[in-house]
Design a protein around this motif. Structure first.
Motif, mmCIF file in Angstrom:
data_model
loop_
_atom_site.group_PDB
_atom_site.id
_atom_site.type_symbol
_atom_site.label_atom_id
_atom_site.label_comp_id
_atom_site.label_asym_id
_atom_site.label_seq_id
_atom_site.Cartn_x
_atom_site.Cartn_y
_atom_site.Cartn_z
ATOM 1 N N SER A 131 0.822 -1.204 0.000
ATOM 2 C CA SER A 131 0.000 0.000 0.000
ATOM 3 C C SER A 131 0.861 1.262 0.000
ATOM 4 O O SER A 131 0.577 2.225 -0.738
ATOM 5 C CB SER A 131 -0.929 -0.003 1.214
ATOM 6 N N SER A 132 1.915 1.285 0.809
ATOM 7 C CA SER A 132 2.789 2.461 0.840
ATOM 8 C C SER A 132 3.502 2.645 -0.489
ATOM 9 O O SER A 132 3.678 3.778 -0.964
ATOM 10 C CB SER A 132 3.806 2.322 1.971
ATOM 11 N N LEU A 133 3.882 1.526 -1.121
ATOM 12 C CA LEU A 133 4.554 1.614 -2.408
ATOM 13 C C LEU A 133 3.618 2.141 -3.498
ATOM 14 O O LEU A 133 3.989 3.012 -4.297
ATOM 15 C CB LEU A 133 5.099 0.237 -2.793
ATOM 16 N N LEU A 134 2.393 1.631 -3.524
ATOM 17 C CA LEU A 134 1.424 2.104 -4.512
ATOM 18 C C LEU A 134 1.099 3.579 -4.307
ATOM 19 O O LEU A 134 0.980 4.344 -5.275
ATOM 20 C CB LEU A 134 0.149 1.264 -4.430
ATOM 21 N N SER A 135 0.935 3.985 -3.052
ATOM 22 C CA SER A 135 0.663 5.392 -2.784
ATOM 23 C C SER A 135 1.819 6.272 -3.251
ATOM 24 O O SER A 135 1.603 7.353 -3.824
ATOM 25 C CB SER A 135 0.420 5.603 -1.287
ATOM 26 N N LEU A 136 3.041 5.813 -3.031
ATOM 27 C CA LEU A 136 4.205 6.587 -3.448
ATOM 28 C C LEU A 136 4.263 6.709 -4.965
ATOM 29 O O LEU A 136 4.540 7.792 -5.507
ATOM 30 C CB LEU A 136 5.483 5.928 -2.915
ATOM 31 N N VAL A 137 3.983 5.607 -5.666
ATOM 32 C CA VAL A 137 4.033 5.635 -7.130
ATOM 33 C C VAL A 137 2.971 6.571 -7.691
ATOM 34 O O VAL A 137 3.235 7.389 -8.575
ATOM 35 C CB VAL A 137 3.859 4.211 -7.695
ATOM 36 N N VAL A 138 1.745 6.469 -7.164
ATOM 37 C CA VAL A 138 0.654 7.293 -7.687
ATOM 38 C C VAL A 138 0.843 8.759 -7.306
ATOM 39 O O VAL A 138 0.715 9.665 -8.147
ATOM 40 C CB VAL A 138 -0.698 6.762 -7.179
ATOM 41 N N GLU A 139 1.167 9.016 -6.024
ATOM 42 C CA GLU A 139 1.262 10.393 -5.545
ATOM 43 C C GLU A 139 2.482 11.126 -6.094
ATOM 44 O O GLU A 139 2.419 12.340 -6.337
ATOM 45 C CB GLU A 139 1.322 10.419 -4.015
ATOM 46 N N LYS A 140 3.594 10.405 -6.279
ATOM 47 C CA LYS A 140 4.838 11.069 -6.670
ATOM 48 C C LYS A 140 5.185 10.811 -8.134
ATOM 49 O O LYS A 140 5.292 11.741 -8.934
ATOM 50 C CB LYS A 140 5.991 10.597 -5.764
ATOM 51 N N ASP A 141 5.363 9.544 -8.494
ATOM 52 C CA ASP A 141 5.852 9.221 -9.826
ATOM 53 C C ASP A 141 4.834 9.565 -10.906
ATOM 54 O O ASP A 141 5.154 10.228 -11.901
ATOM 55 C CB ASP A 141 6.214 7.734 -9.891
#
Length: 228
Positions: free
Chosen positions: A124-134
């Motif tokens: 979940s933290s990885l997906l949030s990082l990808v969507v929010e940042k990348d």
């Protein structure tokens, strides 16, 4: 096109945030009710999720290309399987019919659920990082003003999803009826989680079609050209 891409980004993030916040709200309340007078079960699950983010998220991030549609879809599916199975194990461990000398934490299903929730927290933290940042960065390109506005929109979406989810769950559990029946609680959360996961996958697919910057080979854009 840019406004549509940002709207799809916010929608995908909002759907994921609502489903994650639902479990984050219900499980501590349920475990507190199953083990009155003790915060050990809640603390153990929270610690497992935090360790999952710190230890597992980097490993998962290195395991596959973050921009590949199939890899992202696999992460979404794995996240939902882990949270559903982990939540089911924790609800079963806290059922009134369960009797162990050490209470809820004496049930092996509690620890199995904690491990699955740790994996869910990492993904979940990885997906949030990808969507929010990348994804936001690639969608906005090098425009600093657009990037700031997009980040603000995503943060407002996250806040709105949190407040709305918590408010609805608080209203649903006013009389305690929802927590009294673990099977019904699990069925309701599972139905919402699966619906949100399918909707998130559909929105991400639409986003990739509408935004060329999110092509499957988007990782190559960050790499320097090979020497002549």
């Amino acid at each position: 096109r840019q406004a549509m891409s940002l709207a799809l980004l916010c929608l995908a993030h909002g759907l994921r945030s609502c489903s994650d916040r639902a479990w984050a709200f219900v499980l501590p309340v349920y475990l507190a009710q199953a083990s009155p007078g003790s915060l050990r079960p809640i603390s153990a699950v929270s610690l497992a999720q935090s360790l999952g983010v710190v230890l597992l998220a980097p490993l998962i991030a290195r395991a596959g290309p973050r921009m590949q549609p199939r890899w992202m879809a696999l992460l979404v599916v794995c996240e939902n399987v882990c949270v559903l199975c982990g939540g089911a194990a924790l609800l079963a461990a806290g059922a009134p019919s369960t009797v162990y000398s050490d209470g809820v934490m004496g049930d092996p299903r509690f620890w199995a659920g904690a491990v699955l929730m740790a994996v869910d927290g990492a993904i979940s933290s990885l997906l949030s990082l990808v969507v929010e940042k990348d994804y936001v960065r690639r969608t906005c390109g090098g425009d600093v003003d657009r990037l700031a506005a997009a980040n603000a929109a995503v943060m407002r979406t996250d806040l709105g999803a949190s407040v709305g989810t918590y408010a609805l769950l608080a209203l649903a559990q006013t009389d305690g009826a929802l927590l009294a029946d673990p099977a019904s609680l699990l069925a309701a959360l599972a139905a919402w989680h699966c619906t949100a996961a399918c909707a998130t996958l559909a929105v991400l697919a639409l986003l990739r079609r509408s935004e060329p910057a999110l092509a499957a080979d988007g990782d190559a854009a960050d790499k320097p050209p090979p020497p002549l």
